[in-house]
Structures are given as C-alpha cells and as structure tokens.
Design a protein around this motif. Structure first.
Motif, PDB file in Angstrom:
ATOM      1  N   PHE A   1       0.839  -1.205   0.000  1.00  0.00           N
ATOM      2  CA  PHE A   1       0.000   0.000   0.000  1.00  0.00           C
ATOM      3  C   PHE A   1       0.871   1.252   0.000  1.00  0.00           C
ATOM      4  N   ALA A   2       1.929   1.245   0.803  1.00  0.00           N
ATOM      5  CA  ALA A   2       2.813   2.405   0.858  1.00  0.00           C
ATOM      6  C   ALA A   2       3.460   2.658  -0.502  1.00  0.00           C
ATOM      7  N   ASP A   3       3.907   1.591  -1.179  1.00  0.00           N
ATOM      8  CA  ASP A   3       4.481   1.750  -2.511  1.00  0.00           C
ATOM      9  C   ASP A   3       3.479   2.381  -3.465  1.00  0.00           C
ATOM     10  N   VAL A   4       2.240   1.930  -3.404  1.00  0.00           N
ATOM     11  CA  VAL A   4       1.210   2.450  -4.299  1.00  0.00           C
ATOM     12  C   VAL A   4       0.929   3.924  -4.010  1.00  0.00           C
ATOM     13  N   ILE A   5       0.801   4.272  -2.746  1.00  0.00           N
ATOM     14  CA  ILE A   5       0.487   5.663  -2.399  1.00  0.00           C
ATOM     15  C   ILE A   5       1.587   6.601  -2.878  1.00  0.00           C
ATOM     16  N   ARG A   6       2.836   6.169  -2.800  1.00  0.00           N
ATOM     17  CA  ARG A   6       3.928   7.021  -3.275  1.00  0.00           C
ATOM     18  C   ARG A   6       3.842   7.275  -4.781  1.00  0.00           C
ATOM     19  N   GLU A   7       3.153   6.395  -5.498  1.00  0.00           N
ATOM     20  CA  GLU A   7       3.054   6.536  -6.945  1.00  0.00           C
ATOM     21  C   GLU A   7       1.796   7.273  -7.401  1.00  0.00           C
TER      22      GLU A   7
ATOM     23  N   TRP B   1      -1.205   2.105 -13.700  1.00  0.00           N
ATOM     24  CA  TRP B   1       0.103   2.344 -13.104  1.00  0.00           C
ATOM     25  C   TRP B   1       0.122   1.867 -11.651  1.00  0.00           C
ATOM     26  N   LEU B   2      -0.957   2.153 -10.933  1.00  0.00           N
ATOM     27  CA  LEU B   2      -1.018   1.748  -9.528  1.00  0.00           C
ATOM     28  C   LEU B   2      -1.218   0.243  -9.399  1.00  0.00           C
ATOM     29  N   GLN B   3      -2.044  -0.327 -10.250  1.00  0.00           N
ATOM     30  CA  GLN B   3      -2.205  -1.780 -10.242  1.00  0.00           C
ATOM     31  C   GLN B   3      -0.866  -2.458 -10.527  1.00  0.00           C
ATOM     32  N   GLY B   4      -0.147  -1.965 -11.513  1.00  0.00           N
ATOM     33  CA  GLY B   4       1.151  -2.530 -11.842  1.00  0.00           C
ATOM     34  C   GLY B   4       2.165  -2.344 -10.732  1.00  0.00           C
ATOM     35  N   THR B   5       2.082  -1.220 -10.037  1.00  0.00           N
ATOM     36  CA  THR B   5       2.991  -0.973  -8.911  1.00  0.00           C
ATOM     37  C   THR B   5       2.797  -2.026  -7.838  1.00  0.00           C
ATOM     38  N   PHE B   6       1.543  -2.273  -7.466  1.00  0.00           N
ATOM     39  CA  PHE B   6       1.302  -3.268  -6.413  1.00  0.00           C
ATOM     40  C   PHE B   6       1.648  -4.667  -6.894  1.00  0.00           C
ATOM     41  N   ASP B   7       1.272  -4.999  -8.117  1.00  0.00           N
ATOM     42  CA  ASP B   7       1.528  -6.355  -8.599  1.00  0.00           C
ATOM     43  C   ASP B   7       3.029  -6.626  -8.694  1.00  0.00           C
TER      44      ASP B   7
ATOM     45  N   GLU C   1      -5.238  10.534   5.687  1.00  0.00           N
ATOM     46  CA  GLU C   1      -4.596  11.710   5.106  1.00  0.00           C
ATOM     47  C   GLU C   1      -3.171  11.866   5.633  1.00  0.00           C
ATOM     48  N   GLU C   2      -2.985  11.673   6.933  1.00  0.00           N
ATOM     49  CA  GLU C   2      -1.648  11.773   7.510  1.00  0.00           C
ATOM     50  C   GLU C   2      -0.742  10.664   6.998  1.00  0.00           C
ATOM     51  N   TRP C   3      -1.284   9.473   6.862  1.00  0.00           N
ATOM     52  CA  TRP C   3      -0.497   8.340   6.366  1.00  0.00           C
ATOM     53  C   TRP C   3      -0.004   8.617   4.955  1.00  0.00           C
ATOM     54  N   MET C   4      -0.847   9.223   4.128  1.00  0.00           N
ATOM     55  CA  MET C   4      -0.443   9.558   2.762  1.00  0.00           C
ATOM     56  C   MET C   4       0.687  10.583   2.772  1.00  0.00           C
ATOM     57  N   ARG C   5       0.615  11.542   3.667  1.00  0.00           N
ATOM     58  CA  ARG C   5       1.642  12.606   3.700  1.00  0.00           C
ATOM     59  C   ARG C   5       3.002  12.084   4.147  1.00  0.00           C
ATOM     60  N   THR C   6       3.024  10.996   4.926  1.00  0.00           N
ATOM     61  CA  THR C   6       4.273  10.533   5.530  1.00  0.00           C
ATOM     62  C   THR C   6       4.880   9.333   4.817  1.00  0.00           C
ATOM     63  N   ARG C   7       4.288   8.913   3.720  1.00  0.00           N
ATOM     64  CA  ARG C   7       4.873   7.765   3.007  1.00  0.00           C
ATOM     65  C   ARG C   7       6.069   8.220   2.194  1.00  0.00           C
TER      66      ARG C   7
ATOM     67  N   VAL D   1      -6.631  -7.625  14.966  1.00  0.00           N
ATOM     68  CA  VAL D   1      -6.658  -7.083  13.612  1.00  0.00           C
ATOM     69  C   VAL D   1      -5.240  -7.131  13.058  1.00  0.00           C
ATOM     70  N   LEU D   2      -5.004  -8.031  12.128  1.00  0.00           N
ATOM     71  CA  LEU D   2      -3.655  -8.228  11.597  1.00  0.00           C
ATOM     72  C   LEU D   2      -3.199  -7.042  10.752  1.00  0.00           C
ATOM     73  N   SER D   3      -4.144  -6.313  10.197  1.00  0.00           N
ATOM     74  CA  SER D   3      -3.825  -5.220   9.273  1.00  0.00           C
ATOM     75  C   SER D   3      -3.947  -3.850   9.932  1.00  0.00           C
ATOM     76  N   ASP D   4      -3.818  -3.794  11.257  1.00  0.00           N
ATOM     77  CA  ASP D   4      -4.057  -2.519  11.940  1.00  0.00           C
ATOM     78  C   ASP D   4      -2.937  -1.501  11.758  1.00  0.00           C
ATOM     79  N   ALA D   5      -1.893  -1.835  11.001  1.00  0.00           N
ATOM     80  CA  ALA D   5      -0.865  -0.836  10.699  1.00  0.00           C
ATOM     81  C   ALA D   5      -1.391   0.233   9.748  1.00  0.00           C
ATOM     82  N   LEU D   6      -2.495  -0.047   9.072  1.00  0.00           N
ATOM     83  CA  LEU D   6      -3.127   0.950   8.213  1.00  0.00           C
ATOM     84  C   LEU D   6      -4.218   1.669   8.999  1.00  0.00           C
ATOM     85  N   PRO D   7      -4.254   3.006   8.947  1.00  0.00           N
ATOM     86  CA  PRO D   7      -5.298   3.736   9.682  1.00  0.00           C
ATOM     87  C   PRO D   7      -6.689   3.418   9.158  1.00  0.00           C
ATOM     88  N   LEU D   8      -7.675   3.639  10.020  1.00  0.00           N
ATOM     89  CA  LEU D   8      -9.073   3.469   9.639  1.00  0.00           C
ATOM     90  C   LEU D   8      -9.750   4.801   9.341  1.00  0.00           C
TER      91      LEU D   8
END
Length: 478
Positions: A228-234, A246-252, A472-478, A459-466
C-alpha cells in the motif's frame, strides 16, 4: 517465446541424429536442484494429512495439484497448485497427485510427481514441460521426498496405486486424466457425492489455522501494508500519466517481489470506478479530486494471501461529502470489528455493520422506509448501496473454505484460529438517480484481516489507519 524444435517436417528431427544425441548427452554439470519448499511447510502438511486421515478411515483418497490453464496453443498462464493439494503436501509441482492409502493407525501417504528430464534423456531438450533445458534446474523425485519427508513416486505409477474397485475419494484440481478415467468409476467433469464430501471436509478443516499458517498470514498482511505504501507514493505519477493501471502494476510488481504475486486480481478504482465492486480492469485515469479505492493482497510464496482495502483521497484531502461517506463506513466497520470473537455467531459482524449503515442512510434521507423495515427480511432497501457480503474466511484462498456447508460457515460460531475479513462499504454509482448529485460516483470500502484468538480477536492489518484523518496523515508521511 521459444517453442520445441522441428515444427517444419522438412527439417531433420534432432532426436534422430546420433551425433547430436551423443553431443547433447555430455559436458553438463549438475545445477542446484534444491526443492522450493517453504520453511515449516512440510511439517504443517503432515499435520494436515493426519487431520484429513481421521475424517475418512479406511478410504483411499487422491488429491491433485492441477496444471496451468492454457492461454493459447502451447502457451499457458502461470501455474499455482490447488489449495487443498498444497495444504496437504507443501509441494508446488504441476500435475502432482497425493494418494492416501489406508494403513494401521490411519493412512500412508505417497506423492506422485512427473519426473524431470536430465542430460542424456531426449526429454532434456525436447520436453518443454519437464526438460531441464526448458524449465531450469528441476529437483529429482528423491530431492522432493527428502524435502517434504514424504514418499515420492513417478507419476506413471499412479494408476496402479488406485483401487480397482470401490469408490475413490478424489479432490483437488479437477480433470486429471487418471483420476477422471479410473479409480472406481469417477466420470470426467463430474464429482461423486463422496468426492464432493471430501471437498467439503477439506474446506472445513482449513477453517482453523495452525501456528504456521497464522505466521504465513501475518507475513502476507505485513507485506501488503508495505505494498500500500508503494502504491500511495506513486499516486502523483498515476495522476500525471498511467492512471489506475500504473497503480495496479505498482502493487503487482511489489507483490511478485515480496511474495508469489497478488493473491487475487488487484482492484484500483478511481472516481466513478470506486463503487464497482470488482473493478479489476483498472483502465481509467486517477482523478485528483476523487476517491481512490485500493483492494489489494500479497500472496506469500506459501500461497497464503492477505485481503485489505482502504479508500484514499487522490489529492491527499477528503472533501466534505467524501469524508461524510467515509466516516459512516468507518463507524460500520468498527461496529463489525467489535462483533468478532470466539463463540460469536459468524453473522454477528454482518448485522452489526449493516445496522450502522441503515441508520446512517436513513439519517441522510436515502431510505424509502424506516430503519426497522429496511433491516427486516422483507425490506433490505439499504442493500441497494451495499449488495455484496461484508466478510469471509481468509487463508490459502482469498475467499477461503468456500465449499464448506452453511452450518459450518455462515451458520456457525467463530472459533479460535479462524482468520476472516470484515469489509463494509458504500457504493454510490454515478448513474444512480436515487442519490443527490454530490454523492454520485463515491465508493468507499474498508477491509481488515482478523485473527480469532482465545479471548477476542486481533486485527492483523491494523498498521493501516481506519479514520479519514489518519489516512490523510499516512499519505503525507509515506
């Protein structure tokens, strides 16, 4: 892409030229033929076989790996072993078949694999499926036996190992020629009632994950968060050029590097595509002022997959309308998470999440009936904007354990060791005229992967905000 030689009948056949055969048989070293077995997979598979054996005492069981589907002519899609087969063997070899034969105290297990073709054999240079010159270094059957701690025999001996009379329990990928034609009267393309029962039992056994499986799922989820972080940076690049693809290809690309690949077709939906539940075409632009729905999961090299969804503002900031929709879905999601735990009905999180959605839609004036009527069996009007299910088992398959009975799945209670998703959403299609214009085209889904523990859930995926602000903050800090 190369193809086997001699398509032209006017050319001499290499296998019939003695000088060529003599030359091809000499001068080859021995490559590294270490089998590709993930750490812990063999021991876990042995435990899984024991659990299956206990369910069918005295019965002969055969479970096949399958083969890669043909794309066209002599080219195929990537091979992935059947999930039941891999769960029982830890082996990723195409055309493999596991046979469990009754023995004192349970079953003896034998794995039948196609032998590789090495230097000195004609298949070395002619067999595009098994020749080492074509497929790369290939472990021997003895190599596989040692790595899997399992008896391994050539696939050609499979037919002689099957019962001549009586019904054979057949599982795994359908269509294996030996299993379809023999083994007690199995018919091509049709499963016997007993074999359907085998599929159901395997699905229900796989509901409870052991320690090794849980570790693999943690790895899948952690890798997915990084994806997810890789995708957001793109996102800025995707807005400028490339769009959703482009984003689909980034994640794949990331998933292929961090694991086996994506665990399912990656969903990237911008603007009016976000409300489309399975938007896997990903052929639109990324629109700066619209939402971006990302439903993505890394599949580890042991084939366990994550399944995580977040919805981001492509610009980095939610509009007032987008945030209102996201906030409602978030409240629904948190209500669903709170209803997950051991001893709870599997449907509890569904009802908890739906109640929040129905109340929110009613408050916005979008329901033609009361909340109580909408939530009743005779209503369900709120489901216009949420027609899909909002949770499922997760494991080797993204929609895991799908062949289970209703009583063991939707009608059951949650138990320690289950891993499932919770994923409510709101899908306001651009052409839905029941909606005010400012809501049309907004699609929001939030999905997490949850492990049922002895005392509650994790919650195994709780590193991502809800929440919207956290995203918004997570996007700014990637």
């Amino acid at each position: 892409m190369p193809q086997p030689a001699e398509p032209d009948p006017r050319l001499p056949r290499l296998a019939e030229i003695p000088a060529f055969l003599e030359y091809m048989a000499t001068g080859w070293g021995t490559p590294d033929r270490t089998p590709n077995v993930e750490p812990g997979a063999a021991a876990a598979a042995a435990s899984h076989r024991a659990r299956l054996s206990a369910e069918f005492p005295g019965r002969v069981i055969a479970v096949s790996a399958g083969r890669a589907p043909v794309r066209s002519n002599d080219t195929a899609y990537d091979f992935r072993p059947d999930s039941d087969f891999f769960w029982l063997t830890g082996c990723p070899v195409e055309d493999g078949v596991l046979v469990l034969t009754p023995a004192p105290g349970g079953h003896d297990a034998t794995l039948y694999l196609p032998p590789p073709a090495y230097p000195g054999e004609v298949g070395f240079f002619r067999d595009a499926a098994h020749g080492e010159l074509w497929v790369g270094s290939a472990p021997s059957l003895d190599d596989w036996a040692g790595a899997l701690d399992l008896a391994v025999q050539p696939l050609g001996r499979l037919e002689g190992a099957l019962p001549a009379t009586g019904e054979l329990l057949v599982g795994g990928a359908p269509g294996h020629p030996v299993l379809s034609a023999g083994g007690g009267g199995a018919r091509p393309g049709a499963a016997s009632p007993a074999s359907r029962e085998l599929g159901r039992v395997l699905a229900e056994l796989r509901m409870i994950k052991d320690a090794w499986e849980i570790l693999e799922l943690r790895r899948a989820v952690d890798a997915t968060v990084e994806g997810f972080a890789d995708v957001i940076r793109e996102v800025p690049t995707a807005i400028e050029r490339g769009g959703e693809r482009w984003l689909q290809g980034t994640f794949d690309r990331y998933a292929r590097t961090a694991g086996n690949g994506p665990g399912y077709a990656t969903i990237v939906g911008s603007a009016g595509h976000a409300p489309t539940l399975h938007w896997v075409r990903c052929d639109g632009p990324v629109v700066p002022d619209e939402l971006l729905l990302l439903d993505m999961g890394v599949e580890t090299r042991s084939y366990y997959t994550a399944d995580v969804t977040r919805t981001f503002p492509a610009s980095g900031t939610f509009s007032a309308e987008q945030r209102a929709v996201h906030d409602l879905v978030e409240r629904s999601h948190r209500a669903g998470l709170a209803a997950v735990g051991p001893g709870r009905a599997f449907t509890d999180f569904h009802h908890a999440a739906m109640e929040v959605i129905a109340n929110g839609l009613h408050d916005w004036g979008l329901l033609p009936v009361s909340v109580d009527e909408a939530l009743s069996d005779r209503g369900q009007q709120h489901r216009r904007y949420l027609v899909c299910g909002i949770g499922h088992h997760l494991g080797l398959d993204v929609h895991d354990c799908a062949r289970s009975s209703y009583e063991a799945y939707q009608g059951a209670t949650m138990r320690e060791g289950m891993v499932l998703t919770v994923e409510p959403g709101l899908y306001f299609h651009a052409f839905d005229e029941t909606l005010p214009p400012e809501l049309r085209g907004i699609g929001v889904r939030i999905e997490d992967d949850i492990l049922i523990t002895s005392s509650g859930s994790e919650v195994l995926s709780d590193a991502l905000p809800l929440d919207a602000g956290g995203l918004e903050e997570w996007m700014r800090t990637r």
